[in-house]
Scaffold this motif. Sequence first.
Motif, short mmCIF file in Angstrom:
data_model
loop_
_atom_site.label_atom_id
_atom_site.label_comp_id
_atom_site.label_asym_id
_atom_site.label_seq_id
_atom_site.Cartn_x
_atom_site.Cartn_y
_atom_site.Cartn_z
N VAL A 36 6.50 0.34 7.55
CA VAL A 36 7.01 1.30 8.55
C VAL A 36 6.27 1.07 9.85
O VAL A 36 5.03 1.14 9.90
CB VAL A 36 6.83 2.75 8.07
N VAL A 37 7.02 0.79 10.91
CA VAL A 37 6.43 0.59 12.24
C VAL A 37 6.87 1.75 13.12
O VAL A 37 8.04 1.85 13.49
CB VAL A 37 6.84 -0.76 12.85
N ASP A 38 5.93 2.61 13.44
CA ASP A 38 6.19 3.88 14.13
C ASP A 38 6.18 3.66 15.64
O ASP A 38 5.16 3.30 16.23
CB ASP A 38 5.12 4.88 13.72
N ASP A 39 7.34 3.90 16.27
CA ASP A 39 7.45 3.74 17.72
C ASP A 39 7.45 5.09 18.43
O ASP A 39 7.84 5.19 19.59
CB ASP A 39 8.74 2.98 18.06
N GLY A 40 7.03 6.15 17.70
CA GLY A 40 7.01 7.49 18.27
C GLY A 40 5.61 8.07 18.35
O GLY A 40 4.62 7.35 18.24
N ARG A 41 5.55 9.38 18.51
CA ARG A 41 4.26 10.07 18.65
C ARG A 41 4.24 11.37 17.85
O ARG A 41 3.50 12.30 18.19
CB ARG A 41 3.98 10.36 20.13
N GLU A 42 5.02 11.47 16.79
CA GLU A 42 5.04 12.68 15.99
C GLU A 42 3.70 12.87 15.26
O GLU A 42 3.13 11.91 14.73
CB GLU A 42 6.18 12.62 14.96
N GLU A 43 3.23 14.09 15.21
CA GLU A 43 1.95 14.37 14.57
C GLU A 43 2.08 14.42 13.05
O GLU A 43 3.12 14.79 12.52
CB GLU A 43 1.39 15.71 15.08
N GLY A 44 1.01 14.04 12.37
CA GLY A 44 0.95 14.16 10.92
C GLY A 44 1.61 13.04 10.15
O GLY A 44 1.56 13.04 8.91
N VAL A 45 2.21 12.08 10.83
CA VAL A 45 2.94 11.02 10.15
C VAL A 45 1.97 10.08 9.40
O VAL A 45 2.18 9.76 8.23
CB VAL A 45 3.81 10.22 11.14
N ALA A 46 0.92 9.66 10.08
CA ALA A 46 -0.04 8.76 9.44
C ALA A 46 -0.67 9.40 8.21
O ALA A 46 -0.85 8.74 7.17
CB ALA A 46 -1.13 8.37 10.44
N GLU A 47 -0.96 10.69 8.31
CA GLU A 47 -1.56 11.40 7.18
C GLU A 47 -0.59 11.49 6.01
O GLU A 47 -1.00 11.40 4.84
CB GLU A 47 -1.99 12.81 7.62
N TRP A 48 0.68 11.66 6.31
CA TRP A 48 1.69 11.73 5.24
C TRP A 48 1.75 10.41 4.46
O TRP A 48 1.81 10.41 3.24
CB TRP A 48 3.05 12.07 5.83
N PHE A 49 1.72 9.31 5.19
CA PHE A 49 1.75 8.00 4.53
C PHE A 49 0.50 7.77 3.71
O PHE A 49 0.55 7.23 2.61
CB PHE A 49 1.95 6.89 5.56
N GLU A 50 -0.64 8.17 4.24
CA GLU A 50 -1.89 7.98 3.51
C GLU A 50 -1.87 8.74 2.19
O GLU A 50 -2.38 8.26 1.16
CB GLU A 50 -3.06 8.44 4.36
N ALA A 51 -1.24 9.92 2.20
CA ALA A 51 -1.18 10.75 1.00
C ALA A 51 -0.26 10.18 -0.07
O ALA A 51 -0.34 10.58 -1.24
CB ALA A 51 -0.75 12.16 1.37
N LEU A 52 0.63 9.25 0.31
CA LEU A 52 1.54 8.66 -0.68
C LEU A 52 0.78 7.89 -1.74
O LEU A 52 1.18 7.85 -2.91
CB LEU A 52 2.55 7.73 0.01
N GLY A 53 -0.29 7.22 -1.35
CA GLY A 53 -1.12 6.50 -2.30
C GLY A 53 -0.43 5.33 -2.98
O GLY A 53 -0.75 5.01 -4.13
N ASP A 54 0.50 4.69 -2.29
CA ASP A 54 1.21 3.54 -2.85
C ASP A 54 0.87 2.30 -2.01
O ASP A 54 1.20 2.24 -0.82
CB ASP A 54 2.72 3.79 -2.85
N LYS A 55 0.24 1.33 -2.62
CA LYS A 55 -0.19 0.14 -1.90
C LYS A 55 0.98 -0.72 -1.41
O LYS A 55 0.78 -1.59 -0.57
CB LYS A 55 -1.11 -0.70 -2.79
N ARG A 56 2.16 -0.48 -1.96
CA ARG A 56 3.33 -1.24 -1.50
C ARG A 56 3.87 -0.71 -0.19
O ARG A 56 4.77 -1.31 0.41
CB ARG A 56 4.42 -1.20 -2.57
#
Length: 300
Positions: A36-56
Motif C-alpha cells: 500500500v502506497v499512501d498518497d494522502g495525509r489521513e491520520e491513524g493509517v500507519a497505526e492501523w497497518f501496524e496492528a494488522l501484524g501480517d508480514k505480507r
Amino acid sequence: MTTFDIMLPYYGPVSLMQAAVRSVMTQSDRDWRLTVVDDGREEGVAEWFEALGDKRVRYQRNERNLGVSGNYRKCIGLVEFDRVVLMGTDDIMLPNYLECMRASLAVAPDVAMIQPGVEVIDGLGQPLRTLVDGTKRRIYAPKVDGHRLMGGQELATGLVRGNWLYFPSMCWRADALKAVSFREDLRVTQDLALVMELLLRGEELLVSSTTCFQYRRHAASISSTTAGTGARFAEERRYFLELAKVAQEHGWPRTAKAARFHVASRLHALTLLPGAVRTGRKESVSNIVAHAFGSVRQAR
C-alpha cells in the motif's frame, strides 16, 4: 509457484481502503504480497497497518503528493514478483480472485493481461446497474464462457469502440507493465493508453468468465467528477486523435477509424448533457457539446 504482487496506490476514504485490504487478506489462495502506497495525509493509517501484524502487508506513505499517475508509477517500481495487480483503493477482491488468476495462467502462462469477470457495486457495496456498465456488457464486451485469448487489431478496435475492461481488476505480467507504465499527461484515459501500447507491442489479453472482483462505481471517483464537468472529454478526444494516427501508421486501419470517430465516448458525453444543463454550468455544457458534436476532420 507464482507469488502475486498486489499494489494498492491509496488515496481517498480510509474505510474503503481498509475494506479493500481485508478483501486481499481473505483470499483463498494465500501466496500474495500486498503493498500500500499512501498518497494522502489521513491520520491513524500507519497505526492501523501496524496492528494488522501480517508480514505480507507492506505500507509506506509518500513524503509528498505524487498524484494519481505518479503514485501508480511508484507502485510499479516497487513490484518484485512476476505477476501484479494494480487494485483500486475502493474495490474488493472476492475470495476466489487469486484462485481465478492462477487458473487463467494455467491456460496462458505468458499472457500479459488477464481480465476476469467483474461485479459492479455502489458506494455502500451493493450491486449496481448503470447504463455505462450495461452497455459494456451487452454491446462491447465479448461473450466468453471459460477463457478467451484476444489481441491485435481486433481487440484494439473493440476497446476503442467501447472500453469494456475494468482496469483495477486486471492481472498483469510485471515485465510487460514495467515496459510501458503510465503517461504523465493523462488522467482518465491512462488505463486505455497503457493497454493499447501493450497491444501495439504484440501482447495479448486473456478474458475469464469467472466473477471474482467487485468494482466500485460512485460519484466521488475521478472519472465521475471529470465526466460531470466535461473535463474528461477534452483528454479523451486528444488521446483518441493521437491513437488514430499511431494505429494508421501501425497498419491497423479499423482501429484508426474507430479512434477518429470515438462514438462511444461521444454518446457517453450526450448522456451527461441533461445533468449539466440542469446544474446551469455553462462551461460543462460547452465542453460536453463540443465533444459530442465535434468534427473528426482534424484527425484525418
